[in-house]
Write an enzyme that holds these catalytic residues in place. Sequence first.
Site, PDB file in Angstrom:
ATOM      1  N   GLU A  97       0.808  -1.129   0.083  1.00 50.14           N
ATOM      2  CA  GLU A  97      -0.148  -0.094   0.033  1.00 50.14           C
ATOM      3  C   GLU A  97       0.965   1.183   0.135  1.00 50.14           C
ATOM      4  O   GLU A  97       1.816   1.315   0.888  1.00 50.14           O
ATOM      5  CB  GLU A  97      -0.912   0.245   1.348  1.00 50.14           C
ATOM      6  CG  GLU A  97      -2.262  -0.066   1.192  1.00 50.14           C
ATOM      7  CD  GLU A  97      -2.882   0.057   2.596  1.00 50.14           C
ATOM      8  OE1 GLU A  97      -2.565  -0.916   3.383  1.00 50.14           O
ATOM      9  OE2 GLU A  97      -3.595   0.950   2.814  1.00 50.14           O
ATOM     10  N   ARG A 323       4.880 -13.276   9.400  1.00 48.00           N
ATOM     11  CA  ARG A 323       5.623 -12.118   9.635  1.00 48.00           C
ATOM     12  C   ARG A 323       7.049 -12.050  10.109  1.00 48.00           C
ATOM     13  O   ARG A 323       7.165 -12.887  10.877  1.00 48.00           O
ATOM     14  CB  ARG A 323       4.700 -11.053  10.285  1.00 48.00           C
ATOM     15  CG  ARG A 323       3.419 -10.770   9.419  1.00 48.00           C
ATOM     16  CD  ARG A 323       2.623  -9.549  10.365  1.00 48.00           C
ATOM     17  NE  ARG A 323       3.161  -8.399  10.122  1.00 48.00           N
ATOM     18  CZ  ARG A 323       2.654  -7.472   9.312  1.00 48.00           C
ATOM     19  NH1 ARG A 323       1.575  -7.991   8.756  1.00 48.00           N
ATOM     20  NH2 ARG A 323       3.056  -6.224   9.489  1.00 48.00           N
ATOM     21  N   LYS A 333       4.095   2.887  11.446  1.00 46.23           N
ATOM     22  CA  LYS A 333       4.306   4.050  10.925  1.00 46.23           C
ATOM     23  C   LYS A 333       3.944   5.451  11.555  1.00 46.23           C
ATOM     24  O   LYS A 333       4.656   6.481  11.797  1.00 46.23           O
ATOM     25  CB  LYS A 333       3.337   4.446   9.489  1.00 46.23           C
ATOM     26  CG  LYS A 333       3.818   3.586   8.432  1.00 46.23           C
ATOM     27  CD  LYS A 333       2.454   3.117   7.417  1.00 46.23           C
ATOM     28  CE  LYS A 333       2.836   2.129   6.638  1.00 46.23           C
ATOM     29  NZ  LYS A 333       1.476   1.253   6.301  1.00 46.23           N
TER      30      LYS A 333
HETATM   31  P1  ATP Z   1       2.619  -2.318   7.830  1.00 46.03           P
HETATM   32  O1  ATP Z   1       1.172  -2.134   8.392  1.00 46.03           O
HETATM   33  O2  ATP Z   1       3.624  -2.827   8.835  1.00 46.03           O
HETATM   34  O3  ATP Z   1       3.218  -1.134   7.300  1.00 46.03           O
HETATM   35  P2  ATP Z   1       1.220  -3.819   5.718  1.00 46.03           P
HETATM   36  O4  ATP Z   1       0.850  -5.040   5.809  1.00 46.03           O
HETATM   37  O5  ATP Z   1       0.153  -2.661   6.015  1.00 46.03           O
HETATM   38  O6  ATP Z   1       2.434  -3.544   6.792  1.00 46.03           O
HETATM   39  P3  ATP Z   1       1.580  -3.596   3.007  1.00 46.03           P
HETATM   40  O7  ATP Z   1       1.980  -2.220   2.264  1.00 46.03           O
HETATM   41  O8  ATP Z   1       0.196  -3.922   2.992  1.00 46.03           O
HETATM   42  O9  ATP Z   1       2.096  -3.185   4.502  1.00 46.03           O
HETATM   43  O10 ATP Z   1       2.330  -4.788   2.749  1.00 46.03           O
HETATM   44  C1  ATP Z   1       2.877  -5.097   1.608  1.00 46.03           C
HETATM   45  C2  ATP Z   1       3.252  -6.590   1.555  1.00 46.03           C
HETATM   46  O11 ATP Z   1       4.154  -6.774   2.547  1.00 46.03           O
HETATM   47  C3  ATP Z   1       1.924  -7.550   2.079  1.00 46.03           C
HETATM   48  O12 ATP Z   1       2.049  -8.647   1.249  1.00 46.03           O
HETATM   49  C4  ATP Z   1       2.475  -7.925   3.344  1.00 46.03           C
HETATM   50  O13 ATP Z   1       1.692  -8.993   4.015  1.00 46.03           O
HETATM   51  C5  ATP Z   1       3.863  -7.734   3.453  1.00 46.03           C
HETATM   52  N1  ATP Z   1       4.211  -7.585   4.558  1.00 46.03           N
HETATM   53  C6  ATP Z   1       4.055  -6.536   5.676  1.00 46.03           C
HETATM   54  N2  ATP Z   1       4.579  -6.291   6.697  1.00 46.03           N
HETATM   55  C7  ATP Z   1       5.286  -7.659   6.706  1.00 46.03           C
HETATM   56  C8  ATP Z   1       6.155  -8.386   7.693  1.00 46.03           C
HETATM   57  N3  ATP Z   1       6.482  -7.785   8.924  1.00 46.03           N
HETATM   58  N4  ATP Z   1       6.762  -9.382   7.450  1.00 46.03           N
HETATM   59  C9  ATP Z   1       6.503 -10.037   6.245  1.00 46.03           C
HETATM   60  N5  ATP Z   1       5.831  -9.527   5.254  1.00 46.03           N
HETATM   61  C10 ATP Z   1       5.241  -8.354   5.416  1.00 46.03           C
HETATM   62 MG    MG Z   2      -1.534  -2.630   4.689  1.00 46.23          MG
END
Ligand code: ATP
Ligand code: MG
Length: 626
Positions: A97, A323, A333
Amino acid sequence: MAEAATQSMAKLQLDEETGEMVSKAELKKRQQKRAKKAAQEKARQEKAAAGPKEQAAPKSKPEDTPIDPDAMFKQGFLDDVYKERPVKNVVTRFPPEPNGYLHIGHAKAIAINFGFARYHGGVCYLRFDDTNPEKEEEKYFTAILDIVKWLGFEPYKVTYSSDNFDKLYELAEKLINLGKAYVCACTDTEIKLQRGGEKGSIPRSRCAHAEQSVEENLTKFRDMRDGKYKPKEVFLRMKQNQIESPNPQEWDLAAWRVKETPHFRAPNYKIFPSYDFTHGLCDSFEGITHSLCTTEFIMSRVSYEWLNRLLGVYEPMQREYGRLNLSGTVLSKRKILKLVEGKYVRDWDDPRLYTLIAIRRRGVPPGAILEFVNELGVTTSATTIAIHRFEQSIRKYLERTVPRLMMVLDPVPLVIEDAEAMDIDMPFSPKEPKMGTRKVSFTPTVYIDRSDFREEDSKEFFRLAPGKTVGLLNVPYPVKAVSFTKDEATGKVTEIRGVFDKEVKKAKTYIQWVGSEGTRKVEARIHNPLFKSEKPDDAEGGFLNDINPDSEVIYHDAIIEEAFEEVKRRAPWPEAAGESELGKGGPESVRFQAMRVAYFAMDSDSTDDKIVLNRIVSLKEDSGKN
Ligand code: ATP
Ligand code: MG
C-alpha cells in the site's frame, strides 16, 4: 629501513581474523583449523543439498560461510507451495500500500515474492495497492520502487490496483446481478450488532438491505458511483455464504465505499473498492499463480476464493507465511512519525530506524538483508528477531565483502623519535586477494586512538602506557612510550612520545594508526540502539520513555587513511550487490571495515569537503553493547 622491516615482519604475521600478530607457525595452525571447519561445513551443506529431508534451515552458521541464496525456495514452506501448483510460468506480485515507507518486514515479502518467481524462472509484478486515496502519497510510490530495485529485483511490470477500477466496477455489478451483493445503509453500531456485538454473544444476522432486489441494488450502487451519497451513508456489501460462520471474513464484507478524497490516478471515482474486493481480483487479472501473503490473511482465504470462483475468473492460489518482526524497535508508521516529529531521529531514514531507507542509509548492503531473510527461512509462524541477531548476519556478510582501512576515532598524536617515513603495502582484504592492496604512508608522527593510551599502566592493560610497548598494525617495530604531555585545562593528553622498541619481536597487542600525511579528517557517527529495552512499547508511558540517550555518538575529528579515496572511487562494495547491477550505488555503498573499530559506510550528509560516516555494525556483538 624498509628492507629490514620486511625481514622482521616475515617472522610475525597478522592474523586477519582476529587482528593479532602471531608467529608463522601459530598462524598456520589457526588456518588449518579454520580450513577444517570450513570443509566440515561444506560437507554438511552438500549432504543437505542431496537429501531434501535433511534440509531444515540451520539456526546458526559458521562465521564466514555464505549460505545458498536459494535455500528458502528449495525446502519447507515455499517448496510445498510450489509443489501444490507446480506450473512452468510462475507469476507472483508484491502488493504494498503506498501509504508509508517499507520496513525490514517488507524485505521478507519482497525476497519471497520476487525471489520465488526468479527461482522458478517466472515473473513478479510490483503492484501498488492504491485503493485508499486518503492515505496515499506520491513520494511513497517512488520510494518503494527504489527499494525493490535496491534489493536487486526488477519488477516485470509496475501496476496499480486503481488501473483496474473500471473492470472492478463491472464485476461489482455482476456480483449484484448474481444476487451476491447489496447496498447497505446500516450504521457502524448496527453492523457491529449484526456481527455478534461487543462480545460476539448475539447471534449473527443479516439486515433488511440484504433482501433488496437486484434492481434496487443496481440503482443504489450507480447512485453511489454518481456521487449521490455521502461517505458512510451507504456501502456495497458482499452477500457471502455463511453469516453465522465464526470467521469474520464471512460476515458480508464491504466491497465498495463512498469517499470524498479524489484519487489522483482515478479522478472520476467517488467510490472505492475494499481490500477484500480488490486483492484477489487484481491477482486474477494479472494471472498470479501463487499469491503469497502474511498469515493475518489466512481467514481471508475463504473470501478470496469465494469471490473469484463466483465471478468465474481465473483463480490464483493464496498461501500465507509468517511475518518478520524485530524486537527492540518500533516499525509502525504512526510511531516512527512521532519519533521524526519529536526530533528523536533525523528523519525517516535515520540509521537508527528499521525502515528500509534507514537500513540502506546506514550502509547495510542489500545482499546482507536477503541473506538474513534466507537464513531465517520461511514458515507459517511469525518470527521476532532481536536486533543483535540481525546485526550478526550483517557482520558476517561484511566480513567477506568489504575492504579494510585504518581509522582513528579520537586521535592523539604519537611522535616516534627514531622513526623515518616509509610506505607500507597492506591488502584491502585478508580473504579476497582480488580486492588488491593499498599504500599506507607511515610518518614519524602517527595518530592513535586516545583509548589505546593510558597515563598509568596496569597489568591487564596491553596497549600503550609510559614505559610500555604496543605494536602498530603492519609497522615493522613496536613502539614504546617514553613521555606524554597534557593540557592542564582539559586534563587531556595532547601528545605521546615514543621510540621503536627493537628488542621486542612480538607485541602483545597491535593497534590501528594513521599517518600525518595524505590522511583525511571525517565525522564518524556511532549508532547504538534507539531504545533501552527489547520491548519499547511496554515502557511505562509508552515507547518514547524508552529512548536511549546515547543512541548516537559523534566523533567530529576522526582521521582516516588515504586509501579511503580509492575505496570511495571503487564503490559499490560489495560489487555484486543489487546497487551495482543498477550501476548507481549511493554514498552508502562506500563500505569498509575500520580495523579494530567497526564497519562503516558513507552517509548521505557527506559533501565533497566533508565526509560523514555511519557505523553499520560493530566488529563484535559485545562492543556494540558497550
Ligand atoms: P505495515 O502495517 O507494517 O506497514 P502492511 O501489511 O500494511 O504493513 P503492506 O503495504 O500492505 O503493509 O504490505 C505489502 C506486503 O508486505 C503484504 O503482502 C504484506 O503481507 C507484506 N508484509 C508487511 N509486513 C510484513 C512483515 N512484517 N513481514 C513479512 N511480510 C510483511
Ligand atoms: Mg496494509
